[in-house]
Design a protein around this motif. Structure first.
Motif, PDB file in Angstrom:
ATOM      1  N   UNK A  64     -11.620  26.872   7.445  1.00 27.02           N
ATOM      2  CA  UNK A  64     -12.079  25.744   8.249  1.00 27.02           C
ATOM      3  C   UNK A  64     -11.132  24.541   8.232  1.00 27.02           C
ATOM      4  N   UNK A  65     -10.075  24.612   7.426  1.00 31.93           N
ATOM      5  CA  UNK A  65      -9.190  23.466   7.325  1.00 31.93           C
ATOM      6  C   UNK A  65      -9.841  22.278   6.641  1.00 31.93           C
ATOM      7  N   UNK A  66     -10.835  22.555   5.801  1.00 27.98           N
ATOM      8  CA  UNK A  66     -11.590  21.515   5.102  1.00 27.98           C
ATOM      9  C   UNK A  66     -11.150  21.468   3.642  1.00 27.98           C
ATOM     10  N   UNK A  67     -10.739  20.290   3.195  1.00 29.86           N
ATOM     11  CA  UNK A  67     -10.312  20.123   1.808  1.00 29.86           C
ATOM     12  C   UNK A  67     -11.451  19.514   1.000  1.00 29.86           C
ATOM     13  N   UNK A  68     -11.862  20.216  -0.049  1.00 27.35           N
ATOM     14  CA  UNK A  68     -12.939  19.735  -0.916  1.00 27.35           C
ATOM     15  C   UNK A  68     -12.361  19.460  -2.299  1.00 27.35           C
ATOM     16  N   UNK A  69     -12.530  18.242  -2.740  1.00 27.49           N
ATOM     17  CA  UNK A  69     -12.036  17.844  -4.064  1.00 27.49           C
ATOM     18  C   UNK A  69     -12.782  18.640  -5.135  1.00 27.49           C
ATOM     19  N   UNK A  70     -12.031  19.238  -6.048  1.00 23.78           N
ATOM     20  CA  UNK A  70     -12.661  20.066  -7.078  1.00 23.78           C
ATOM     21  C   UNK A  70     -13.632  19.270  -7.944  1.00 23.78           C
ATOM     22  N   UNK A  71     -13.446  17.948  -7.998  1.00 22.97           N
ATOM     23  CA  UNK A  71     -14.337  17.117  -8.795  1.00 22.97           C
ATOM     24  C   UNK A  71     -15.734  16.996  -8.185  1.00 22.97           C
ATOM     25  N   UNK A  72     -15.874  17.379  -6.922  1.00 20.81           N
ATOM     26  CA  UNK A  72     -17.170  17.316  -6.242  1.00 20.81           C
ATOM     27  C   UNK A  72     -17.975  18.602  -6.418  1.00 20.81           C
ATOM     28  N   UNK A  73     -17.345  19.613  -6.998  1.00 19.76           N
ATOM     29  CA  UNK A  73     -17.983  20.925  -7.106  1.00 19.76           C
ATOM     30  C   UNK A  73     -18.531  21.132  -8.515  1.00 19.76           C
ATOM     31  N   UNK A  74     -19.815  21.382  -8.625  1.00 17.02           N
ATOM     32  CA  UNK A  74     -20.430  21.706  -9.915  1.00 17.02           C
ATOM     33  C   UNK A  74     -20.887  23.155  -9.880  1.00 17.02           C
ATOM     34  N   UNK A  75     -20.596  23.862 -10.973  1.00 16.11           N
ATOM     35  CA  UNK A  75     -20.895  25.290 -11.037  1.00 16.11           C
ATOM     36  C   UNK A  75     -21.830  25.573 -12.206  1.00 16.11           C
ATOM     37  N   UNK A  76     -22.967  26.183 -11.904  1.00 17.64           N
ATOM     38  CA  UNK A  76     -23.881  26.668 -12.938  1.00 17.64           C
ATOM     39  C   UNK A  76     -23.826  28.188 -12.916  1.00 17.64           C
ATOM     40  N   UNK A  77     -23.921  28.814 -14.086  1.00 20.03           N
ATOM     41  CA  UNK A  77     -23.760  30.257 -14.158  1.00 20.03           C
ATOM     42  C   UNK A  77     -24.956  30.933 -14.820  1.00 20.03           C
ATOM     43  N   UNK A  78     -25.276  32.123 -14.322  1.00 25.02           N
ATOM     44  CA  UNK A  78     -26.315  32.960 -14.911  1.00 25.02           C
ATOM     45  C   UNK A  78     -25.763  34.373 -15.032  1.00 25.02           C
ATOM     46  N   UNK A  79     -26.407  35.178 -15.839  1.00 24.49           N
ATOM     47  CA  UNK A  79     -25.934  36.546 -16.044  1.00 24.49           C
ATOM     48  C   UNK A  79     -26.213  37.399 -14.811  1.00 24.49           C
ATOM     49  N   UNK A  80     -25.435  38.453 -14.643  1.00 17.09           N
ATOM     50  CA  UNK A  80     -25.637  39.364 -13.519  1.00 17.09           C
ATOM     51  C   UNK A  80     -26.975  40.075 -13.627  1.00 17.09           C
ATOM     52  N   UNK A  81     -27.442  40.339 -14.845  1.00 17.73           N
ATOM     53  CA  UNK A  81     -28.760  40.962 -15.021  1.00 17.73           C
ATOM     54  C   UNK A  81     -29.858  40.054 -14.476  1.00 17.73           C
ATOM     55  N   UNK A  82     -29.726  38.741 -14.702  1.00 18.75           N
ATOM     56  CA  UNK A  82     -30.719  37.800 -14.192  1.00 18.75           C
ATOM     57  C   UNK A  82     -30.721  37.772 -12.674  1.00 18.75           C
ATOM     58  N   UNK A  83     -29.535  37.904 -12.077  1.00 22.99           N
ATOM     59  CA  UNK A  83     -29.446  37.938 -10.617  1.00 22.99           C
ATOM     60  C   UNK A  83     -30.152  39.162 -10.078  1.00 22.99           C
ATOM     61  N   UNK A  84     -29.888  40.325 -10.686  1.00 23.48           N
ATOM     62  CA  UNK A  84     -30.531  41.564 -10.215  1.00 23.48           C
ATOM     63  C   UNK A  84     -32.045  41.489 -10.357  1.00 23.48           C
ATOM     64  N   UNK A  85     -32.530  40.870 -11.425  1.00 30.77           N
ATOM     65  CA  UNK A  85     -33.968  40.767 -11.632  1.00 30.77           C
ATOM     66  C   UNK A  85     -34.642  39.901 -10.574  1.00 30.77           C
ATOM     67  N   UNK A  86     -33.880  38.967  -9.998  1.00 32.67           N
ATOM     68  CA  UNK A  86     -34.454  38.041  -9.027  1.00 32.67           C
ATOM     69  C   UNK A  86     -34.320  38.521  -7.592  1.00 32.67           C
ATOM     70  N   UNK A  87     -33.519  39.565  -7.377  1.00 33.18           N
ATOM     71  CA  UNK A  87     -33.339  40.064  -6.016  1.00 33.18           C
ATOM     72  C   UNK A  87     -34.610  40.739  -5.523  1.00 33.18           C
ATOM     73  N   UNK A  88     -35.011  40.470  -4.251  1.00 33.14           N
ATOM     74  CA  UNK A  88     -36.185  41.148  -3.706  1.00 33.14           C
ATOM     75  C   UNK A  88     -35.907  42.635  -3.501  1.00 33.14           C
TER      76      UNK A  88
END
Length: 215
Positions: A64-88
């Motif tokens: 998109x030609x859009x520059x996003x400052x890395x300081x604006x990005x916050x990342x939270x992480x969970x395990x892949x098992x938790x993701x699979x458990x939450x998938x419908x």
């Protein structure tokens, strides 16, 4: 940009981010002059937060030609098992029955599909030749699928072919899928493990099921 315009823009950007490895969800927060003030990302632990942020910066700039400052990005992480458990649980149309009636000059084919406890039936007449019956079987399948769609989409058979791969016969079905004014060609396949039309039904559903299950 209007509030609705920002929402639509964010959805387009999110669609790209969700294709990046490890990203589960993303939410944009806009500030003044429609600039991105915050970007909140949920990801698996497959990649480090630093890698996730770098992927986002590169993808947004490249697409998109859009520059996003890395300081604006916050990342939270969970395990892949938790993701699979939450998938419908993904529900799919399945073939629950097929009838084939052959006469000297034609064949009548009925394909029955079920979704949960609901039954959908497609019936087609065809010529006596095997190639005509294969295409008619695919057409009966999409007729049942279109009943399920109730006008939300329309599917039609583009082509049905049999091929040989790895010394095995297989059925290939190309389906034209039309939704919201957009046409897309989908492809499904199934090994020809028996002579009747069930492999054709399965190949047709292979082309369509993933697409329609998320609509």
């Amino acid at each position: 940009m209007t509030s609705q315009g920002r929402i639509e823009q964010a959805e387009i950007w999110k669609e790209l981010l969700l294709k990046l490895p490890g990203i589960v969800s993303a939410e944009f927060v806009f500030g003044e002059e429609d600039s991105v003030r915050e970007l909140h990302v949920l990801s698996t632990e497959k990649r480090t937060p630093k890698q996730i942020v770098r992927d986002i910066e590169s993808a947004m700039m490249a697409k998109f030609g859009v520059q996003i400052d890395h300081r604006l990005i916050s990342v939270a992480q969970i395990s892949e098992d938790a993701v699979r458990d939450r998938l419908p649980v993904e529900k799919r149309l399945v073939c629950s029955g097929m009838d084939l009636s052959i006469r000297s000059d034609n064949a009548e084919i009925c394909v029955e599909l079920t979704y949960g406890e609901t039954v959908y039936r497609g019936e087609i007449q065809a010529g006596p030749k095997g190639s005509a019956r294969r295409r008619a079987t695919a057409e009966a399948t999409v007729a049942a699928v279109n009943q399920y769609g109730e006008g939300a989409f329309y599917a039609r058979i583009a082509e049905v072919k049999t091929i040989e791969i790895a010394e095995q016969a297989a059925v290939i079905v190309a389906v034209s899928f039309i939704s919201r004014g957009r046409e897309e060609l989908l492809l499904g396949s199934c090994f020809q493990w028996e002579e009747d039309g069930l492999p054709v039904v399965r190949a047709t559903l292979d082309a369509l099921n993933r697409k329609i299950s998320f609509m």
